[in-house]
Design a protein around this motif. Sequence first.
Motif, PDB file in Angstrom:
ATOM      1  N   GLY A 148     -61.142 -70.867 -10.427  1.00 38.57           N
ATOM      2  CA  GLY A 148     -60.011 -69.858 -10.467  1.00 38.57           C
ATOM      3  C   GLY A 148     -59.077 -69.782 -11.620  1.00 38.57           C
ATOM      4  N   ASP A 149     -58.075 -69.659 -11.540  1.00 36.52           N
ATOM      5  CA  ASP A 149     -56.705 -69.639 -12.481  1.00 36.52           C
ATOM      6  C   ASP A 149     -56.433 -71.168 -12.965  1.00 36.52           C
ATOM      7  N   ALA A 150     -56.924 -72.119 -11.973  1.00 34.96           N
ATOM      8  CA  ALA A 150     -56.649 -73.618 -12.557  1.00 34.96           C
ATOM      9  C   ALA A 150     -57.837 -73.989 -13.409  1.00 34.96           C
ATOM     10  N   LEU A 151     -58.956 -73.424 -13.416  1.00 35.74           N
ATOM     11  CA  LEU A 151     -59.978 -73.698 -14.306  1.00 35.74           C
ATOM     12  C   LEU A 151     -59.496 -73.303 -15.500  1.00 35.74           C
ATOM     13  N   VAL A 152     -59.164 -71.865 -15.577  1.00 33.36           N
ATOM     14  CA  VAL A 152     -58.421 -71.237 -16.948  1.00 33.36           C
ATOM     15  C   VAL A 152     -57.714 -72.007 -17.465  1.00 33.36           C
ATOM     16  N   ALA A 153     -56.508 -72.535 -16.821  1.00 38.30           N
ATOM     17  CA  ALA A 153     -55.713 -73.160 -17.462  1.00 38.30           C
ATOM     18  C   ALA A 153     -55.989 -74.628 -17.894  1.00 38.30           C
ATOM     19  N   ARG A 157     -56.899 -71.857 -21.666  1.00 34.77           N
ATOM     20  CA  ARG A 157     -57.281 -70.322 -21.954  1.00 34.77           C
ATOM     21  C   ARG A 157     -56.416 -69.316 -21.284  1.00 34.77           C
ATOM     22  N   ASP A 158     -55.468 -70.033 -20.804  1.00 35.72           N
ATOM     23  CA  ASP A 158     -54.499 -69.125 -19.862  1.00 35.72           C
ATOM     24  C   ASP A 158     -53.567 -68.330 -20.866  1.00 35.72           C
TER      25      ASP A 158
END
Length: 158
Positions: A148-153, A157-158
């Motif tokens: 989720g968001d942790a993968l994007v960060a 890419r956040d």
Amino acid sequence: MIAIRTAAPQDVALILDLIRELALYEREPDAVVATEAMLHDALFGRRVAESLIAELDGRPVGFALFFHNFSTWTGKPGIYLEDLYVTPDARGSGAGKALLRHLAGIALDRDCGRFEWAVLDWNTPAIDFYRAMGAQAMDEWTVQRVSGDALVALAGRD
């Protein structure tokens, strides 16, 4: 009689239904976001995973979904079992054992060094079943996950 067969494209809806049943059993009924199109692409398009269907007297009663990983220590591929599920009415029929044996045979045929999977720590019936089949716990290892968001960060890419 239990029969194990390789899943075909027409099994995608069945596999998704069984995944949803598994999610319900594992107390995560709303966690499944996979669609038939996604599964079809993964299993029969990009072929990043494979699936087997267990049938009892010609009736589907379970599935296994797996993919290859790689061990740098053994220098060989392995098989990682993502999901194994047998419907409640077919538990004790030998379907789970037949799926595991079939997968072990695939691992040997493909010269894999390992066959492994994870199990929830509260799922005592599954743990007992796996121990009876010769599996050993890897208690010194813990699973790490980024999603989720942790993968994007993490990807910046956040």
